[in-house]
Design a protein around this motif. Structure first.
Motif, PDB file in Angstrom:
ATOM      1  N   GLN A 146       0.355  -1.068  -0.143  1.00  9.58           N
ATOM      2  CA  GLN A 146      -0.092   0.291   0.181  1.00  9.58           C
ATOM      3  C   GLN A 146       0.629   1.555  -0.301  1.00  9.58           C
ATOM      4  O   GLN A 146      -0.243   2.673   0.255  1.00  9.58           O
ATOM      5  N   PRO A 168      -1.111   7.102  -5.907  1.00 11.23           N
ATOM      6  CA  PRO A 168      -2.185   6.367  -6.043  1.00 11.23           C
ATOM      7  C   PRO A 168      -2.305   6.172  -6.990  1.00 11.23           C
ATOM      8  O   PRO A 168      -1.653   6.142  -8.409  1.00 11.23           O
ATOM      9  N   GLY A 169      -3.059   4.724  -7.301  1.00 12.94           N
ATOM     10  CA  GLY A 169      -3.936   4.053  -8.873  1.00 12.94           C
ATOM     11  C   GLY A 169      -2.707   2.538  -8.687  1.00 12.94           C
ATOM     12  O   GLY A 169      -3.161   1.892  -9.220  1.00 12.94           O
ATOM     13  N   TYR A 170      -1.477   2.064  -7.712  1.00 15.77           N
ATOM     14  CA  TYR A 170      -1.917   0.436  -7.641  1.00 15.77           C
ATOM     15  C   TYR A 170      -0.825   0.208  -6.598  1.00 15.77           C
ATOM     16  O   TYR A 170      -0.653   0.894  -5.354  1.00 15.77           O
ATOM     17  N   GLU A 171      -0.818  -1.003  -6.637  1.00 15.72           N
ATOM     18  CA  GLU A 171       0.314  -1.741  -5.530  1.00 15.72           C
ATOM     19  C   GLU A 171       1.455  -2.571  -5.547  1.00 15.72           C
ATOM     20  O   GLU A 171       0.916  -3.263  -6.977  1.00 15.72           O
TER      21      GLU A 171
END
Lengths: 557, 557
Positions: free
Chosen positions: A37, A42-45
């Motif tokens: 996380q 943001p937008g990917y793991e």
């Protein structure tokens, strides 16, 4: 599209989310344990120890700290904190969602960090071992390739692989192709096969093909890794050192149109697409000995300036992509700069800290060499382009040196001078293995000898121009106009063509693994990244993981 | 978009529209006089001696014929048949209207021709002089850069220039950047300035900066050019030769799915995106002497095969861009191939024609090395991969050699064998200066020595695989499946990524001006060509000549 928030490169172990750095006497362990996380945007793991720029910023920080804060460490074990997986490489979702410039900049930084790992092994006596306790694929294997020795667990499932081509339609872009054939000497046809097999290769075949150095059964894993680390540590040529130099957080003020550190500052002119970077020379004479340098610690001028320049280059490169020209100025006393250099170079062969500071300068200047910005040096009265700081002018694409003085400013000022110093004669080579003077005078031994012979003598504009150390030497009457035109012209040209021009002209002369990575490999990767076959709506990067096959334009170009 | 009609590379002086080739004893003159209306495809006019692929096809033909049909020529004056202009470089309208793949392929061919000019100067004793009787800009100056010596008329208006960056937003893509700094040793900051000044540089400054060797007043032009040509001719190391070997039109049948010559044929399978290329060995034993070779003329097997392969490579590269994989097979008697090689190599140092044929093989194999197609060699019973033909397998990205025989075809056949010959040990170096064996075994002196030591012995699959001369040696049971998978897999991959992979793996080892041109420079240019800043609707290539300024995305990548 991943949003490009302001990226900050300063970090420290207490803030790490993805790496654990531990030491045990001469052996350090750098365990990759990526927080899924913890993506930078943001937008990917970040699954399976895949990485993004944020993960690599921590790795770079750790590699730097190992040099300065851990003089006792002679071997570094790079391993994974997760089961069954060493590292899955760069995160695909992040790549698929990123702008082209972000991908290219990300690859450049990761390449620099891997080159830094090789520099630590070769020149600093900190030998890196890749302990692949699980599969290393793509950028994960490329990280291993930057290590001196690669050990792979032999458990019938762990492999090394470069699945970029078959799965993603791009190249392994972090030096993998170059290191496979040029560093590890894997035979080119086997390398071809290996790089088209997404399932990878493990066990004895991986050793036979030279993809790894050793495979180790899981039951003996810890024991063998410890043994190899101890062996590497005992044979490493690290100079005796200490006490540690703490790299506490660099003081930095970042405003919209300026970046300010203790000795380095940049003012950003967005209209003219130019950053004016000023480096201030030492405010006092050089310390008498390395003991005094140790007492100053990270505040020691040479070290502080290297850190500041390093951070500034990374900041502007990442956060100010539309500032296409960097203008370098210096202010200060040239003889002091030379005295600082002299102290470090006199102790380079015997003193751990002196060597580390010089190596840090070397890496920082190399970072400048591969920076896709036009570099212009302005040499004016009151400047101190001497020795290590003269390298900034020699790294520049072009330099302007004032002939005489600015009559309106100070008619009685001493005219500008540049001074070749010992720092220009060997200790700060470029990636091509030559000094910047040697590259400048490639194939012209006479001019090189004349420039080198001038070492120690301050040279005013006429002489500096005659020796070929500066490009142009306009006088007070022409100065403003010439400099203005140079800067404005640069802003009017295609930024892509400038990047290509500079990448070709800066690296005249021999090529090395390093220059091949930044020249040949990177250029191909940039092209491939940009093509619809990779990045288009139906390209392989976007199709990955969707269950759809990429739709390729099959034309061979 | 310029339509991509079928391009034919076979031509001859009688058909030239753009060049005049004349000779006067040991001095030839190659005068460029481009027919404005003679573009290869409609849509542009070739003004100011600008060129397209058609112009360069004639140049290539002339350079080849000078070697074989003019053994007496030792110096070649490259000049212009027009007033005031030497050559304005590649035609911009043509570039702006062309597909990306066409631009890239065009640049590759022009680069190869310029490298061939340097090869003639260095190895064949045909020294090229650039007699710039008017301005040489862009590709025009790059053509001059490929010559041994550059003379520029001193008339206050003629200059040399590289205006691509300031005017077109692309690089000088035909070796210019590399040759300026790495061949002519122009200082990098001066080179930077020069390449941003569209108006160019002439007169004494051009000499002082090493951009040209000499400037000559117009009144003395003819006299000085003649003198320099005579000097070059008298010091050229061309072997005594003759009689001329006429290169009459190559017999070729071109059908939609096949290309057939006397000794080389290709069958094209568009569904599987593969060309199967078969080279047939000599049908008789080698001639007893070079006198017999001369009597055979262009029909002599080694020369004929080189011509056929050369034409086939160019044809498929240009006209069959979707055929991504080339599979090489040979049929014939290996000992005859070795005997032909031996005759040529025994006379390489003393006989003009022997040397020319070997040099032609060298250039043809280099053309294969830089071909953006996957190359696979299939070594089967009845094949003759020995010496010069073994180079095809060594140039391949991968080779498969049958272990044993095809039981169903001929159970009594002799198993396939490969034989290292003298041709593999030095006379046919790659662009990196190494033999293909040296590149293959880079950093592995032991394997190299073992492979070289095997010279003369036919090696069956097991031994060839053990020596590392072939990639895989499947038996009859696995053969079809393994080969099928290799070919089908290749067709399923991103063609762009394959091009990048192959460009990196084929050139392990040292870099030269030549490899830098095809690796570093070309890769950057491909990227730049593809970017909207050059080729988009508002890019610089399309804006040129319209009076509109290009609209650049200013981000530095």
């Amino acid at each position: 599209m991943v949003s490009m928030a302001h990226v900050e490169f300063r970090t420290s172990p207490a803030k790490y989310r993805h790496w654990r750095l531990s030491t045990d006497g001469p052996v350090a362990t750098l365990a990759m344990d990526v927080d899924e996380q913890g993506g930078l945007v943001p937008g990917y793991e970040l699954k399976l120890n895949s990485y993004d720029l944020g993960v690599d910023i921590e790795l770079y920080d750790a590699v730097q700290r190992l040099r300065f804060e851990h003089p006792e460490v002679k071997a570094v074990v790079m391993t994974s904190g997760k089961e069954k997986i060493f590292c899955a490489g760069a995160n695909i979702r992040m790549l698929a969602a990123s702008a082209h410039s972000w991908k290219v900049n990300f690859c450049k930084f990761t390449n620099e960090t891997r080159n830094g790992i090789e520099d630590a092994t070769a020149n600093s006596g900190q030998v890196y071992l890749a302990a692949l306790n699980g599969t290393a694929s793509g950028g994960g294997y490329e990280l291993a390739l930057a290590c001196d020795r690669i050990l792979l667990v032999d458990d019938r499932s762990s492999v090394v692989s470069l699945p970029e081509l078959p799965l993603l339609g791009v190249l392994p872009g972090t030096g993998g192709l170059t290191r496979v054939v040029d560093k590890r000497h894997v035979r080119r046809d086997l390398a071809d096969y290996f790089s088209t097999k997404s399932e990878g290769i493990g066990g004895k075949k991986a050793v036979g093909w030279k993809l790894v150095d050793e495979v180790v059964p899981r039951v003996r894993w810890q024991e063998v890794i410890s043994e190899r680390a101890r062996d590497s540590a005992s044979s490493a040529a690290r100079l005796p050192g200490g006490p540690a130099i703490a790299l506490t957080e660099l003081a930095k003020e970042r405003a919209d149109d300026s970046v300010t550190y203790a000795h380095v500052s940049a003012s950003l002119d967005r209209d003219r697409a130019v950053a004016e970077i000023t480096v201030t020379g030492p405010s006092a004479g050089a310390p008498a000995s390395m003991a005094d340098v140790r007492a100053e610690g990270q505040a020691f001028w040479s070290l502080a300036v290297a850190r500041e320049l390093d951070d500034l280059i990374l900041d502007l490169r990442t956060n100010e992509t539309e500032i296409g020209t960097w203008v370098f100025k210096t202010v200060g006393d040239a003889s002091r700069v030379l005295a600082y250099d002299e102290l470090l170079l006199a102790n380079y062969e015997s003193d751990w800290l002196a060597r580390e500071i010089v190596l840090y300068w070397k890496r920082t200047l190399k970072r400048l060499d591969v920076t896709s910005r036009s570099l212009i040096a302005l040499i004016e009265p009151g400047s101190c382009f001497a020795g290590s700081l003269l390298e900034l002018a020699l790294a520049a694409d072009r330099s302007y040196m004032l002939f005489g003085v600015f009559e309106d400013v100070n008619a009685d000022a001493a005219p500008a001078a540049v001074t070749v110093g010992q720092a220009n004669l060997g200790p700060l080579p470029m990636g091509n293995g030559l000094t910047r003077l040697q590259t400048r005078f490639l194939g012209d031994a006479e001019s090189l000898a004349a420039a080198e012979k001038s070492a120690g003598s301050p040279l005013e504009a006429e002489e500096a121009e005659k020796l070929g150390l500066v490009t142009f030497a306009p006088d007070d009457i022409d100065w403003d106009e010439e400099v203005r035109i140079a800067v404005e012209e640069r802003a009017s040209f295609s930024p892509d063509a400038l990047t290509g021009l500079e990448a070709n002209y800066r690296f005249a002369g021999p090529e090395t693994v390093e220059t091949k990575i930044f020249g040949r490999l990177t250029a191909w990767q940039n092209w491939i990244f940009y093509r619809p076959n990779a990045s288009g709506p139906d390209g392989a990067l976007r199709a990955y993981g969707t269950g759809k096959r990429a739709d390729f334009d099959r034309k061979r170009v």
